[in-house]
Design a protein around this motif. Structure first.
Motif, PDB file in Angstrom:
ATOM      1  N   ARG A 173       0.833  -1.201   0.000  1.00 32.41           N
ATOM      2  CA  ARG A 173       0.000   0.000   0.000  1.00 32.41           C
ATOM      3  C   ARG A 173       0.876   1.262   0.000  1.00 32.41           C
ATOM      4  N   ARG A 174       1.947   1.240   0.787  1.00 31.05           N
ATOM      5  CA  ARG A 174       2.846   2.399   0.818  1.00 31.05           C
ATOM      6  C   ARG A 174       3.548   2.585  -0.528  1.00 31.05           C
ATOM      7  N   VAL A 175       3.996   1.483  -1.116  1.00 33.21           N
ATOM      8  CA  VAL A 175       4.646   1.564  -2.430  1.00 33.21           C
ATOM      9  C   VAL A 175       3.678   2.146  -3.459  1.00 33.21           C
ATOM     10  N   ALA A 176       2.427   1.691  -3.433  1.00 31.35           N
ATOM     11  CA  ALA A 176       1.429   2.174  -4.386  1.00 31.35           C
ATOM     12  C   ALA A 176       1.181   3.672  -4.217  1.00 31.35           C
ATOM     13  N   ILE A 177       1.090   4.120  -2.975  1.00 30.26           N
ATOM     14  CA  ILE A 177       0.835   5.544  -2.713  1.00 30.26           C
ATOM     15  C   ILE A 177       1.981   6.394  -3.246  1.00 30.26           C
ATOM     16  N   PHE A 178       3.207   6.008  -2.915  1.00 34.11           N
ATOM     17  CA  PHE A 178       4.357   6.774  -3.390  1.00 34.11           C
ATOM     18  C   PHE A 178       4.501   6.671  -4.903  1.00 34.11           C
ATOM     19  N   GLY A 179       4.214   5.492  -5.458  1.00 30.62           N
ATOM     20  CA  GLY A 179       4.310   5.309  -6.902  1.00 30.62           C
ATOM     21  C   GLY A 179       3.323   6.176  -7.655  1.00 30.62           C
ATOM     22  N   VAL A 180       2.086   6.220  -7.192  1.00 27.46           N
ATOM     23  CA  VAL A 180       1.063   7.057  -7.831  1.00 27.46           C
ATOM     24  C   VAL A 180       1.430   8.531  -7.692  1.00 27.46           C
ATOM     25  N   ALA A 181       1.952   8.910  -6.518  1.00 29.13           N
ATOM     26  CA  ALA A 181       2.356  10.313  -6.309  1.00 29.13           C
ATOM     27  C   ALA A 181       3.460  10.703  -7.285  1.00 29.13           C
ATOM     28  N   PHE A 182       4.431   9.813  -7.478  1.00 29.67           N
ATOM     29  CA  PHE A 182       5.515  10.123  -8.416  1.00 29.67           C
ATOM     30  C   PHE A 182       4.987  10.182  -9.846  1.00 29.67           C
TER      31      PHE A 182
END
Length: 692
Positions: A173-182
């Motif tokens: 979930r954290r990876v997805a959040i940061f990935g979408v933000a980038f």
């Protein structure tokens, strides 16, 4: 084709409604998809260890020991008290300790030293537990921890599986959040409207949700697919939407009619997007040919995901862009200006020397990439910076590396069983054996055994030997011990014995995945080559494109070799297919634009104009794939997922460098082969005007 896309544009409201309905349904279905965290479950159904486990589950209530608990500073009576408490834990089917292998009422000095030190050493007791059902792992592990306290240690495959299940979801979930933000940040910098990034990600989100929900057709998916599937689908298929969006913007400059512009954009981008998508799908489908079914699990889900993304980008995304274009136009902003023509000219000057360096690196990279050392099982899934890793190191510091195997032999012929036990005891790394003939003696009739002992050691058809070995869960030494035990069992019970255990499963896993390597790589490369051959209508271009990406893959996989770092073999196999499928898109886009530009330009101008024209699209997608991979690499406590992410991120960088810096030189060198007969026609366009 134009008629089809005209129909898509005219029926965009219905398309939007159908896709949103499908996404809503799949969002509900997603929660019904089961997740499997045990990598050994994906061994072939006919592998020896898998068959052994099935027979064992039919014959005995207790399975393979999968938890080791170490208690510091305990006496014999205290250890026995802990054993009783652990036996009462719900989900625990058996607990084994010294009292099962020797008479603990006798003085320890009178007992066999090797047997005693397998279970009790320096005031520490090592108990072996079996948690039966996988659905009980999390609750049982939590309760075991509550019983023994944080000051003691526990390790084992069930503990690893439980921790994977609880930690992976939060980390992903954290990876997805940061990935979408980038991805949002990159899209804000490379698109001309504040709304466009939201539209692109909305289209991707619909595709990801539909794919996740339709995974229900598989019944359950592996934790690797669950953790990486959606993130990889988003990162890999982002470029399809970006290619279409940039083409749409170009076509809108040619006509004021947005519907006509969209139809033209779809027609012009179909070849690049479709060929890119097909090569990606084929790269993932190659994983389905693995005997080790974890590859098929990930490959089929990702191939389906890319298929869904292609359908979405040709139907839903155009409808969404057209529905929102009035607001998109009102939210226009200035795009940061980069003098791409200058960049293109610089790359043109260095691309030929780099192509020479590239040619010199091919063979060393290939040889180094195939010379790595590997982890085959899950014993190195968690490092020492985690509690499980620290506990494992603590247990091994006192008792050394050890594992427990279970051997089933038919019948109640105690004489043969005694001879078998004696031969097993003679093996160098066998430290203890618990069996009927070892615990009771061959002269004791079965009817004199108590019921609990009978249930654990003797069934209607088989006798069970619980064998402790002082080797790790995997490695050359471990594999040699497995072969020795199988050879001894074969001598006394030809083709009628069953051997199981984590080390045994890892041995079978090793032999399985090694046979998968050549098949998967050859099929992936061959299939991608065939698709490129059909779509590029040239023999030399598929060779150049595949060689360009394969060399980037070899360089990526050569890094662990030169760093002396072992890699998970399943990651080695998966990353080869994923990097090929995910980044060959960039090579296809570069080649298509070069051929298009060569219709009106000479070679030098075509190279400069091509690099300038595709760099933003390639870097937009490539940077997101890189960052998503690196985020997974540095945020995942599960080392298998972390290594997969790290290799994906680093591999994408190598692919980007290969496509942007080397491929233009290769296209120039072989221009006369695939541009043969074509001549620039029409008036040359102003390079500075169109590429800047």
């Amino acid at each position: 084709m134009k008629g089809f896309f005209t129909g898509v544009v005219k029926g965009r409201r219905l398309i939007l409604a159908l896709f949103l309905l499908a996404a809503a349904v799949c969002l509900v279905l997603q929660g019904q998809v089961g997740v499997n965290y045990d990598v050994n479950d994906y061994l072939p159904a006919d592998s020896a260890s898998t068959v052994s486990l099935e027979v064992m589950e039919e014959e005995f209530s207790g399975g393979i020991p999968n938890v080791r608990v170490m208690l510091y500073d305990v006496t014999i009576p205290e250890a026995l008290e802990y054993k009783e408490r652990l036996e009462a834990v719900e989900g625990v089917t058996s607990v084994t300790w010294l009292d099962d292998a020797a008479d603990v009422t006798a003085p320890l000095a009178t007992l066999d030293t090797a047997t005693v030190e397998t279970y009790y050493k320096d005031g520490a007791a090592l108990l072996t537990l079996t948690i039966g059902a996988e659905e009980d792992y999390i609750a049982a592990v939590d309760e075991i921890r509550a019983v023994i306290g944080d000051e003691n240690a526990m390790t084992g495959s069930a503990v690893s599986t439980a921790i994977s299940e609880t930690s992976t979801t939060a980390e992903v979930r954290r990876v997805a959040i940061f990935g979408v933000a980038f991805a949002m940040l990159v899209l804000f910098l490379t698109t001309s409207s504040w709304l466009e990034p939201f539209l692109v990600l909305a289209g991707l989100g619909v595709a990801v949700v539909i794919n996740a929900g339709t995974n229900l057709i598989f019944g359950e998916i592996s934790f690797v697919t669950n953790a990486a599937g959606s993130i990889l689908q988003m990162a890999v298929s982002l470029d399809y939407s970006v290619f279409l969006l940039h083409r749409f913007d170009e076509c809108r400059e040619e006509t004021a009619n947005v519907e006509e512009a969209m139809v033209t954009a779809l027609c012009r981008s179909t070849d690049s997007i479709l060929s890119s998508g097909l090569t990606t799908v084929i790269g993932f489908l190659a994983l389905a040919l693995m005997q080790y079914r974890l590859g098929a699990d990930l490959g089929l889900a990702l191939a389906k995901g890319i298929g869904v993304s292609l359908v979405t980008v040709f139907l839903f995304t155009p409808a969404l862009l057209l529905a929102a274009y009035p607001l998109t136009d009102r939210l226009r902003h200035r795009v940061p200006q980069v003098r791409l023509a200058v960049v293109g000219r610089v790359i043109h000057k260095i691309t030929l020397p780099l192509a020479v360096v590239f040619a010199l690196a091919v063979i060393p990279a290939f040889l180094a990439s195939g010379s790595n050392t590997y982890y085959y099982g899950s014993s190195h899934t968690f490092g020492e910076d985690t509690q499980l890793g620290a506990d494992t190191a603590a247990v091994e510091e006192v008792f050394g590396q050890s594992d427990t195997y279970v051997l089933l032999v038919p019948g109640t012929d105690t004489a043969t069983q005694t001879a078998l036990s004696d031969s097993l005891h003679e093996l160098e790394h066998v430290t203890a054996i618990i069996s009927y003939v070892d615990a009771a003696g061959a002269e004791i009739p079965l009817e004199y055994l108590d019921e609990s002992t009978m249930r654990q050691l003797v069934s209607e058809n088989y006798s069970r030997f619980v064998i402790s070995v002082d080797v790790p869960y995997e490695g050359d030494e471990t594999f040699a011990v497995v072969e020795q035990i199988r050879a001894v069992a074969q001598e006394y019970y030809p083709d009628s014995y069953y051997l199981a255990g984590q080390g045994v499963s890892t041995y079978d896993l090793m032999t399985t995945v090694q046979s998968d390597m050549l098949r998967v790589n050859l099929v992936a490369i061959g299939a991608v080559f065939l698709v490129l051959l059909l779509t590029q209508r040239s023999v030399i271009l598929p060779v150049l494109l595949v060689l360009c990406i394969e060399t980037a893959i070899w360089i990526n996989l050569a890094v662990p070799y030169f760093a002396g770092q072992p890699i998970f073999y399943i990651v080695y196999l998966i990353i080869s297919a994923i990097q090929l499928g995910a980044t060959v898109d960039y090579a296809i886009l570069m080649t298509d634009r070069y051929r298009e530009n060569r219709q009106t330009m000479e070679k030098r101008e075509a190279v400069v104009h091509t690099v300038a024209g595709v760099m933003v699209s390639i870097l937009t997608s490539g940077s997101v794939l890189t960052v998503v991979g690196l985020l997974m690499g540095y945020m995942s406590s599960n080392q298998l997922l972390a290594q997969l992410g790290l290799l994906l991120g680093r591999g994408t960088i190598f692919s980007l460098l290969s496509v942007l810096l080397v491929l233009p030189g290769l296209l120039t060198l072989f221009d006369g082969v695939f541009i043969k007969g074509n001549r620039p026609k029409g008036r040359k366009k102003s390079l500075q005007k169109e590429a800047s």
